[in-house]
Design a protein around this motif. Structure first.
Motif, mmCIF file in Angstrom:
data_model
loop_
_atom_site.group_PDB
_atom_site.id
_atom_site.type_symbol
_atom_site.label_atom_id
_atom_site.label_comp_id
_atom_site.label_asym_id
_atom_site.label_seq_id
_atom_site.Cartn_x
_atom_site.Cartn_y
_atom_site.Cartn_z
ATOM 1 N N GLY A 83 -8.749 -14.229 33.324
ATOM 2 C CA GLY A 83 -8.131 -14.869 32.169
ATOM 3 C C GLY A 83 -8.445 -16.343 32.050
ATOM 4 O O GLY A 83 -7.927 -17.015 31.147
ATOM 5 N N ARG B 160 -1.657 -17.769 20.343
ATOM 6 C CA ARG B 160 -0.714 -18.675 20.996
ATOM 7 C C ARG B 160 -0.931 -20.115 20.522
ATOM 8 O O ARG B 160 0.030 -20.850 20.263
ATOM 9 N N ASP C 236 -0.291 -24.934 27.418
ATOM 10 C CA ASP C 236 -1.519 -24.294 27.883
ATOM 11 C C ASP C 236 -1.243 -23.547 29.187
ATOM 12 O O ASP C 236 -0.526 -24.047 30.068
ATOM 13 N N ARG D 73 -4.332 -15.003 23.216
ATOM 14 C CA ARG D 73 -4.528 -16.388 23.653
ATOM 15 C C ARG D 73 -4.842 -17.276 22.458
ATOM 16 O O ARG D 73 -4.412 -18.431 22.398
ATOM 17 N N ARG E 88 -10.258 -19.591 30.900
ATOM 18 C CA ARG E 88 -10.941 -19.880 29.657
ATOM 19 C C ARG E 88 -12.458 -19.921 29.876
ATOM 20 O O ARG E 88 -12.943 -20.456 30.873
ATOM 21 N N ILE F 116 -2.571 -19.816 31.755
ATOM 22 C CA ILE F 116 -3.611 -18.851 32.108
ATOM 23 C C ILE F 116 -2.935 -17.550 32.507
ATOM 24 O O ILE F 116 -1.885 -17.545 33.169
ATOM 25 N N ASP G 186 -9.551 -12.546 23.733
ATOM 26 C CA ASP G 186 -8.123 -12.210 23.834
ATOM 27 C C ASP G 186 -7.411 -12.802 22.619
ATOM 28 O O ASP G 186 -7.156 -14.002 22.561
ATOM 29 N N ARG H 66 1.738 -15.255 32.896
ATOM 30 C CA ARG H 66 1.167 -16.573 32.623
ATOM 31 C C ARG H 66 1.612 -17.612 33.647
ATOM 32 O O ARG H 66 2.742 -17.589 34.152
ATOM 33 N N TYR I 93 -10.258 -21.206 22.395
ATOM 34 C CA TYR I 93 -9.138 -20.806 23.261
ATOM 35 C C TYR I 93 -9.010 -19.295 23.437
ATOM 36 O O TYR I 93 -8.305 -18.846 24.343
ATOM 37 N N VAL J 269 -11.913 -15.596 27.114
ATOM 38 C CA VAL J 269 -11.469 -15.774 28.504
ATOM 39 C C VAL J 269 -12.233 -14.811 29.405
ATOM 40 O O VAL J 269 -12.836 -13.830 28.947
ATOM 41 N N PRO K 163 0.533 -11.457 29.098
ATOM 42 C CA PRO K 163 1.159 -12.780 28.978
ATOM 43 C C PRO K 163 2.361 -12.956 29.897
ATOM 44 O O PRO K 163 2.743 -14.091 30.183
#
Length: 597
Positions: free
Chosen positions: A105, A62, A137, A59, A107, A139, A56, A148, A97, A100, A145
């Motif tokens: 999603g 980010r 951090d 991720r 990690r 998920i 991803d 999250r 990171y 996923v 997103p």
């Protein structure tokens, strides 16, 4: 994969770096290439029944944005400036990171080992990631997103072998957070603790001295300088706390170390090297990014340093200063001939594990140099034919290996050395098992003599000495002997016309010749005949150091089967040979290729 077929602008920075490494566009070691190849292979099999993970990019991005928008350097030439991630850092962070689970999603990676040399911003990265674990951090399902979720009461541990080291990453994170408006508004940063202003949690240092190490539920654990840990206790206790969070992660950072035989970090490293090579099953949730010199690389060649120092891939002020510092430390370490400084440089600057935890007399680099100075035995005998020589004796126990050594002074400040061993034949089989060396084969090849019976027959030593004098036309200047067990034998030699000199075995007598011999090796001013017995004894020798820095050779333990008799005999001879015509000035006799390593 052909370079002309790739649209580089379409590649994510993590994938672009991996492709550049695999294609040889960037210099790298085997382990880094295998880590990059793993990433490219995983892209080909992502979202399949046997591999339910996807890369991803959002991720990964980010984390990049977190550093480049929120985190500032806390030391060095860029202190106070926002961090601009280098390509290798985007690979490392993106790999850890960005991967996923394709549905949840969560990690992919639970552990990651980052092994690279000192000065390559490991602590800075981990400080920023510790703050990311507290603040940002999250998920969410891949590509969504807006869904999250953040951990409530996040826990981040900065772990090390002792309190001081544990507080290094924690302290850098504290300062980094205080210097960032975006971070400081999210965290309550105090002298002794760091917590999230709304979600609670704690960012704390952790060491062996910390009480209740097993009471947490960490989101992120940073293990700093794992090579210095005598046991895996911190790793094991911290990892046992996983399972209480959705995507706990352990980031292990280290350089190589000096205790390759006992270090838990070295055992982890060995396993991960086998994993990347396909010699053991792949652990899909364990990331390994190892940067080091390859076996056979010349550590003295600055072109190789980039393999363990990825910062040197760039052309900026920090990289230039790092290269200068590595060169300065290299010159100081190898110029001094000090094995401790050499080991420090090899572990910290080019990331090479050392097996010298017991204070070996000859480091790995010394032994490699020693082996390079060997010439064929026939050539050696031609070289020293007709020379005067100092002979050294180390008679030891009559049931064990004993030795006679020879030291010759050559023109232009060079020395030639050789030695011969003697062992009672009735003990040879026993000693082959205990010492794990082939005494009988060595006898067949002419490197040692097995004398009849249960004890060494000294008459064979005398006959050998007389034979070498006669056949090689050597003039025996002096017989230099350790008085232990040697008085009667050397008296007999004296009756035969030899001049004998007792060599006291204290550091006051032996320190200077012992250091001098090692310097000769390092400077390339020794030549020898490649005796495997002498080389074995030399590799076994441990140095004893007194409070004044004087040294003498020893075995690791007095009853150790790792024998040193042949090099001890040579050092006895060197006591007199080095002052035969005055102490040699090593630096005044370096000529041409003699200084090459």
């Amino acid at each position: 994969m052909q370079s002309s077929s790739i649209n580089w602008t379409d590649l994510h920075p993590t994938t672009r770096y991996a492709a550049e490494i695999v294609m040889g566009i960037r210099p790298s070691c085997e382990m880094e290439r295998l880590a990059c190849q793993r990433h490219l292979n995983d892209l080909q099999r992502q979202a399949t029944p046997n591999f339910p993970y996807v890369f991803d990019e959002g991720r990964a991005d980010r984390v990049f944005e977190w550093f480049e928008r929120c985190c500032r350097h806390v030391r060095g030439v860029f202190s106070g400036q926002l961090i601009e991630l280098l390509p290798f850092q985007k690979f490392d962070m993106g790999e850890v990171y960005g991967w996923v689970h394709m549905e949840t999603g969560q990690r992919r990676y639970r552990k990651a080992l980052h092994l690279r040399a000192r000065g390559n911003v490991k602590s800075t990265e981990m400080s920023g990631l510790a703050l990311y674990g507290m603040c940002a951090d999250c998920i969410y399902p891949p590509g969504q997103p807006e869904l999250r979720k953040y951990e409530h009461s996040p826990e981040v541990d900065c772990a090390a072998v002792d309190k001081g080291q544990a507080k290094r990453v924690w302290g850098d994170a504290r300062e980094m957070g205080m210097n960032s408006p975006a971070i400081s508004k999210r965290l309550r940063i105090r002298r002794g603790y760091i917590e999230h202003t709304t979600r609670g949690g704690l960012l704390k240092p952790l060491s062996r001295d910390t009480k209740n190490k097993d009471s947490g539920a960490p989101c992120l654990v940073v293990i700093d300088e794992y090579h210095a840990h005598p046991t895996s206790e911190i790793v094991d206790v911290s990892y046992s706390g996983f399972g209480k969070r959705l995507q706990s992660l352990m980031q292990i950072i280290s350089t190589a170390g000096k205790d390759a035989e006992n270090s838990p970090c070295k055992k982890e490293y060995d396993f991960l090297c086998k994993m990347l090579r396909g010699q053991v099953p792949m652990q899909e949730t364990y990331c390994a990014i190892i940067r080091e010199l390859d076996q056979g690389d010349d550590p003295h060649d600055p072109k190789n340093w980039v393999k363990s120092n990825p910062v040197l891939q760039e052309d900026n002020a920090y990289a230039q200063e790092l290269r200068r510092q590595i060169q300065t430390e290299h010159d100081e370490a190898f110029g001094s001939g000090n094995p401790d400084k050499i080991r420090e440089w090899l572990t910290k600057r080019v990331n090479q594990w050392q097996k010298d935890s017991e204070n070996k007399y000859m480091s790995t680099i010394h032994m490699n140099k020693w082996k390079s100075l060997a010439v064929p035995r026939a050539d050696f005998l031609v070289l020293v034919k007709g020379y005067e020589t100092w002979s050294g004796l180390d008679l030891s126990k009559t049931t064990d290996l004993t030795a006679v050594g020879y030291v010759f002074r050559l023109p232009e400040g060079r020395f030639a050395v050789t030695a011969h061993g003697f062992m009672p034949s009735d003990r040879a089989t026993q000693h082959e098992h205990s010492d794990r060396v082939p005494y009988r084969q060595w006898q067949e090849e002419g490197w040692c003599t097995l004398t009849p019976g249960e004890v060494v027959d000294y008459s064979f030593i005398q006959s050998f000495m007389q034979q070498m004098e006669r056949e090689q036309e050597w003039f025996m200047k002096e017989v230099c002997y350790d008085p232990y067990n040697a008085t009667h034998f050397t008296q007999e030699l004296e009756k035969q016309g030899y001049e004998r000199v007792e060599i006291r075995q204290g550091v006051q007598t032996l320190s200077e010749p012992t250091k001098f011999f090692r310097e000769l090796v390092l400077k390339g001013l020794i030549v020898h005949d490649g005796s495997p017995v002498l080389t074995w004894c030399l590799s076994n020798a441990v140095e004893f150091t007194d409070n004044n820095g004087n040294i003498k050779l020893s075995k690791k333990h007095k009853d150790d089967s790792q024998r040193i008799d042949l090099i001890a005999a040579i050092i006895n001879a060197m006591v007199r040979a080095m002052v035969g015509d005055g102490r040699v000035d090593l630096n005044a006799h370096i000529m041409g290729d003699d200084f090459s390593f």
